[in-house]
Design a protein around this motif. Structure first.
Motif, PDB file in Angstrom:
ATOM      1  N   ALA A   1      -3.631   2.567   3.152  1.00 31.65           N
ATOM      2  CA  ALA A   1      -4.164   2.852   4.482  1.00 31.65           C
ATOM      3  C   ALA A   1      -5.679   2.912   4.364  1.00 31.65           C
ATOM      4  CB  ALA A   1      -3.604   4.167   5.014  1.00 31.65           C
ATOM      5  N   LEU A   2      -6.349   1.901   4.915  1.00 28.88           N
ATOM      6  CA  LEU A   2      -7.812   1.812   4.862  1.00 28.88           C
ATOM      7  C   LEU A   2      -8.392   2.303   6.177  1.00 28.88           C
ATOM      8  CD1 LEU A   2      -8.127  -1.774   3.344  1.00 28.88           C
ATOM      9  CD2 LEU A   2      -8.352   0.406   2.139  1.00 28.88           C
ATOM     10  N   PHE A   3      -9.293   3.274   6.088  1.00 31.98           N
ATOM     11  CA  PHE A   3      -9.918   3.841   7.278  1.00 31.98           C
ATOM     12  C   PHE A   3     -11.392   3.483   7.325  1.00 31.98           C
ATOM     13  CE2 PHE A   3      -6.077   6.265   7.057  1.00 31.98           C
ATOM     14  CZ  PHE A   3      -5.760   6.519   8.377  1.00 31.98           C
ATOM     15  N   SER A   4     -11.880   3.290   8.535  1.00 34.01           N
ATOM     16  CA  SER A   4     -13.307   3.034   8.737  1.00 34.01           C
ATOM     17  C   SER A   4     -14.036   4.375   8.778  1.00 34.01           C
ATOM     18  CB  SER A   4     -13.537   2.282  10.048  1.00 34.01           C
ATOM     19  OG  SER A   4     -13.207   3.116  11.150  1.00 34.01           O
ATOM     20  N   GLY A   5     -15.345   4.324   8.782  1.00 31.71           N
ATOM     21  CA  GLY A   5     -16.140   5.544   8.860  1.00 31.71           C
ATOM     22  C   GLY A   5     -15.922   6.318  10.149  1.00 31.71           C
ATOM     23  N   ASN A   6     -15.455   5.638  11.206  1.00 36.03           N
ATOM     24  CA  ASN A   6     -15.214   6.345  12.470  1.00 36.03           C
ATOM     25  C   ASN A   6     -13.759   6.798  12.615  1.00 36.03           C
ATOM     26  OD1 ASN A   6     -13.742   4.088  13.216  1.00 36.03           O
ATOM     27  ND2 ASN A   6     -15.166   3.412  14.804  1.00 36.03           N
ATOM     28  N   GLY A   7     -12.967   6.662  11.557  1.00 37.39           N
ATOM     29  CA  GLY A   7     -11.595   7.182  11.573  1.00 37.39           C
ATOM     30  C   GLY A   7     -10.531   6.228  12.066  1.00 37.39           C
ATOM     31  N   SER A   8     -10.888   4.964  12.296  1.00 31.87           N
ATOM     32  CA  SER A   8      -9.885   3.981  12.705  1.00 31.87           C
ATOM     33  C   SER A   8      -9.179   3.434  11.468  1.00 31.87           C
ATOM     34  CB  SER A   8     -10.539   2.824  13.463  1.00 31.87           C
ATOM     35  OG  SER A   8     -11.040   3.265  14.699  1.00 31.87           O
TER      36      SER A   8
ATOM     37  N   ASP B   1       4.450   5.180  -2.448  1.00 27.20           N
ATOM     38  CA  ASP B   1       3.175   5.806  -2.781  1.00 27.20           C
ATOM     39  C   ASP B   1       2.126   5.362  -1.769  1.00 27.20           C
ATOM     40  OD1 ASP B   1       4.252   7.048  -5.004  1.00 27.20           O
ATOM     41  OD2 ASP B   1       3.490   5.561  -6.422  1.00 27.20           O
ATOM     42  N   PHE B   2       1.479   6.328  -1.121  1.00 29.42           N
ATOM     43  CA  PHE B   2       0.463   6.053  -0.111  1.00 29.42           C
ATOM     44  C   PHE B   2      -0.919   6.321  -0.689  1.00 29.42           C
ATOM     45  CE2 PHE B   2       4.274   6.671   2.304  1.00 29.42           C
ATOM     46  CZ  PHE B   2       4.156   5.827   3.389  1.00 29.42           C
ATOM     47  N   TYR B   3      -1.765   5.284  -0.643  1.00 27.26           N
ATOM     48  CA  TYR B   3      -3.161   5.382  -1.057  1.00 27.26           C
ATOM     49  C   TYR B   3      -4.004   5.322   0.206  1.00 27.26           C
ATOM     50  CZ  TYR B   3      -1.346   4.479  -5.694  1.00 27.26           C
ATOM     51  OH  TYR B   3      -0.653   4.569  -6.875  1.00 27.26           O
ATOM     52  N   ILE B   4      -4.789   6.349   0.435  1.00 24.81           N
ATOM     53  CA  ILE B   4      -5.583   6.456   1.651  1.00 24.81           C
ATOM     54  C   ILE B   4      -7.052   6.377   1.242  1.00 24.81           C
ATOM     55  CG2 ILE B   4      -6.024   7.849   3.703  1.00 24.81           C
ATOM     56  CD1 ILE B   4      -3.276   9.276   2.956  1.00 24.81           C
ATOM     57  N   LEU B   5      -7.735   5.339   1.716  1.00 26.31           N
ATOM     58  CA  LEU B   5      -9.109   5.082   1.302  1.00 26.31           C
ATOM     59  C   LEU B   5     -10.008   4.856   2.505  1.00 26.31           C
ATOM     60  CD1 LEU B   5      -7.081   3.152  -0.743  1.00 26.31           C
ATOM     61  CD2 LEU B   5      -9.189   3.382  -2.027  1.00 26.31           C
ATOM     62  N   GLN B   6     -11.280   5.176   2.326  1.00 19.15           N
ATOM     63  CA  GLN B   6     -12.254   4.859   3.357  1.00 19.15           C
ATOM     64  C   GLN B   6     -12.986   3.603   2.941  1.00 19.15           C
ATOM     65  OE1 GLN B   6     -15.345   7.724   4.162  1.00 19.15           O
ATOM     66  NE2 GLN B   6     -15.523   6.978   6.252  1.00 19.15           N
TER      67      GLN B   6
ATOM     68  N   LEU C   1     -11.187  11.321   0.742  1.00 16.46           N
ATOM     69  CA  LEU C   1     -10.975   9.881   0.536  1.00 16.46           C
ATOM     70  C   LEU C   1     -11.823   9.318  -0.593  1.00 16.46           C
ATOM     71  CD1 LEU C   1     -11.040   8.687   4.225  1.00 16.46           C
ATOM     72  CD2 LEU C   1      -9.060   9.188   2.827  1.00 16.46           C
ATOM     73  N   TRP C   2     -11.322   8.236  -1.127  1.00 15.13           N
ATOM     74  CA  TRP C   2     -12.114   7.422  -2.039  1.00 15.13           C
ATOM     75  C   TRP C   2     -12.843   6.388  -1.196  1.00 15.13           C
ATOM     76  CZ3 TRP C   2      -6.680   7.077  -3.947  1.00 15.13           C
ATOM     77  CH2 TRP C   2      -6.391   8.119  -4.830  1.00 15.13           C
ATOM     78  N   VAL C   3     -14.135   6.300  -1.368  1.00 16.62           N
ATOM     79  CA  VAL C   3     -14.922   5.338  -0.610  1.00 16.62           C
ATOM     80  C   VAL C   3     -15.188   4.121  -1.488  1.00 16.62           C
ATOM     81  CG1 VAL C   3     -17.092   4.949   0.593  1.00 16.62           C
ATOM     82  CG2 VAL C   3     -16.007   7.210   0.686  1.00 16.62           C
ATOM     83  N   PHE C   4     -15.013   2.949  -0.919  1.00 14.80           N
ATOM     84  CA  PHE C   4     -15.312   1.717  -1.636  1.00 14.80           C
ATOM     85  C   PHE C   4     -15.759   0.669  -0.647  1.00 14.80           C
ATOM     86  CE2 PHE C   4     -11.255   0.758  -0.014  1.00 14.80           C
ATOM     87  CZ  PHE C   4     -11.190  -0.611   0.076  1.00 14.80           C
TER      88      PHE C   4
ATOM     89  N   GLN D   1      -4.376   8.140  -8.283  1.00 18.20           N
ATOM     90  CA  GLN D   1      -3.060   8.680  -7.975  1.00 18.20           C
ATOM     91  C   GLN D   1      -2.886   8.613  -6.456  1.00 18.20           C
ATOM     92  OE1 GLN D   1      -0.680   9.687 -10.168  1.00 18.20           O
ATOM     93  NE2 GLN D   1      -2.096   8.895 -11.714  1.00 18.20           N
ATOM     94  N   PRO D   2      -1.680   8.396  -5.973  1.00 24.82           N
ATOM     95  CA  PRO D   2      -1.481   8.369  -4.518  1.00 24.82           C
ATOM     96  C   PRO D   2      -1.714   9.756  -3.918  1.00 24.82           C
ATOM     97  CG  PRO D   2       0.624   8.283  -5.667  1.00 24.82           C
ATOM     98  CD  PRO D   2      -0.434   8.186  -6.715  1.00 24.82           C
ATOM     99  N   GLN D   3      -2.210   9.787  -2.690  1.00 24.02           N
ATOM    100  CA  GLN D   3      -2.364  11.061  -1.999  1.00 24.02           C
ATOM    101  C   GLN D   3      -1.030  11.593  -1.506  1.00 24.02           C
ATOM    102  OE1 GLN D   3      -4.588   8.532  -1.376  1.00 24.02           O
ATOM    103  NE2 GLN D   3      -6.607   9.374  -0.995  1.00 24.02           N
ATOM    104  N   LEU D   4      -0.058  10.706  -1.387  1.00 23.21           N
ATOM    105  CA  LEU D   4       1.215  11.088  -0.794  1.00 23.21           C
ATOM    106  C   LEU D   4       2.306  10.180  -1.337  1.00 23.21           C
ATOM    107  CD1 LEU D   4       2.566  12.741   1.555  1.00 23.21           C
ATOM    108  CD2 LEU D   4       1.893  10.874   3.066  1.00 23.21           C
ATOM    109  N   THR D   5       3.453  10.754  -1.679  1.00 16.00           N
ATOM    110  CA  THR D   5       4.620   9.972  -2.092  1.00 16.00           C
ATOM    111  C   THR D   5       5.812  10.438  -1.285  1.00 16.00           C
ATOM    112  OG1 THR D   5       3.780   9.659  -4.335  1.00 16.00           O
ATOM    113  CG2 THR D   5       6.147   9.345  -4.009  1.00 16.00           C
ATOM    114  N   ILE D   6       6.532   9.495  -0.740  1.00 18.68           N
ATOM    115  CA  ILE D   6       7.731   9.799   0.051  1.00 18.68           C
ATOM    116  C   ILE D   6       8.880   8.958  -0.486  1.00 18.68           C
ATOM    117  CG2 ILE D   6       8.810   9.635   2.325  1.00 18.68           C
ATOM    118  CD1 ILE D   6       6.066  10.104   3.530  1.00 18.68           C
ATOM    119  N   THR D   7      10.005   9.591  -0.738  1.00 14.40           N
ATOM    120  CA  THR D   7      11.203   8.859  -1.135  1.00 14.40           C
ATOM    121  C   THR D   7      11.939   8.464   0.137  1.00 14.40           C
ATOM    122  OG1 THR D   7      11.352  10.199  -3.125  1.00 14.40           O
ATOM    123  CG2 THR D   7      13.302   8.944  -2.528  1.00 14.40           C
ATOM    124  N   SER D   8      12.191   7.181   0.265  1.00 16.49           N
ATOM    125  CA  SER D   8      12.877   6.670   1.437  1.00 16.49           C
ATOM    126  C   SER D   8      13.842   5.590   0.973  1.00 16.49           C
ATOM    127  CB  SER D   8      11.861   6.085   2.416  1.00 16.49           C
ATOM    128  OG  SER D   8      12.511   5.466   3.491  1.00 16.49           O
ATOM    129  N   GLY D   9      15.100   5.744   1.309  1.00 14.36           N
ATOM    130  CA  GLY D   9      16.086   4.781   0.841  1.00 14.36           C
ATOM    131  C   GLY D   9      16.104   4.792  -0.673  1.00 14.36           C
TER     132      GLY D   9
END
Length: 177
Positions: free
Chosen positions: A38-45, A111-116, A173-176, A98-106
Motif C-alpha cells: 500500500a503506497l501512500f502519497s504525502g497527502n494521505g492518498s 503480509d501488508f507493507y505500507i510505505l509513503q 512509514l518508510w519513505v522512498f 518486516q510487514p506492518q500487518l499480517t492477516i491470515t485469510s483462507g
C-alpha cells in the motif's frame, strides 16, 4: 508456472512446494505467503490499481497498489519488491523490511507493507499491461465508494481503515522514491 513454498499453521516452512497451476487438491493444512503493498502519497492518498479484464481473480476490480503470491525461495519482502517492480516498474528500498500487518485469510499469510512514496507523478511508473490496466491516487472516501459499488476488492472495512490510518501517519512509514 509459479511455485510457492508451503508453510504450516505456525508459519514455518514445511519443505513442500506447490505449483499454482496444479490440478492436485490444495493441502488444507498448509499456507502460502502473499505480499501486499500500500503506497501512500504525502497527502494521505493511496495508490490503487485496476486489474486487467484477463486476470483470473477479480478481473477489472480496483486493488491496493501492488501485490501477489511470494515465489518459492523468496522472503515476503523479496516478493513485495518483485511484485511492485513487475506491476508498477517501481523499485522498493533494498533494505529488507518486516510487514506492518499480517492477516491470515483462507490458506494464505497476507503480509501488508505500507510505505509513503516520495513521488506524485504517475507518469513515472511503468505498468505491467498483462496485470494492471490503470492506476490512480484515491482518498479513503473514494476507496470506500468503490467498495460500496462493487468495483474494489472487498477487503474488510476495518482493514482498509487501518491501512489508511497507518498510511496517513508519516511517522509509521518508510519513505522512498
Amino acid at each position: 508456472m509459479e511455485t510457492w513454498d508451503l508453510y504450516d499453521d505456525q508459519r514455518q516452512l514445511t519443505g513442500r512446494l506447490w505449483n499454482r497451476d496444479s490440478t492436485t487438491p490444495w493441502p488444507m493444512e498448509h499456507f502460502h505467503l502473499v505480499a501486499k503493498i500500500a503506497l501512500f502519497s504525502g497527502n494521505g492518498s493511496l495508490l490503487i490499481q485496476q486489474r486487467t479484464s484477463t486476470k483470473s481473480g477479480w478481473p477489472n476490480y480496483w486493488d491496493l497498489s501492488a501485490g501477489g503470491s511470494v515465489l518459492a525461495g523468496e522472503t515476503s519482502w523479496q516478493g513485495a519488491e518483485r511484485e511492485c517492480y513487475e506491476e508498477l516498474g517501481l523499485l522498493l528500498p533494498q533494505t529488507p523490511r518486516q510487514p506492518q500487518l499480517t492477516i491470515t485469510s483462507g490458506q494464505a499469510y497476507n503480509d501488508f507493507y505500507i510505505l509513503q512514496a516520495d513521488f506524485n507523478q504517475l507518469s513515472e511508473l511503468t505498468l505491467q499491461k498483462t496485470e494492471v490496466q490503470q492506476i490512480r491516487w484515491a482518498t479513503f472516501e473514494e476507496v470506500k465508494q468503490l467498495v460500496a459499488v462493487g468495483c474494489f476488492i472487498p477487503y474488510p472495512a476495518p482493514l482498509l481503515s487501518m491501512l489508511f490510518e497507518i498510511g496517513q501517519n508519516s511517522n509509521a512509514l518508510w519513505v522512498f522514491g
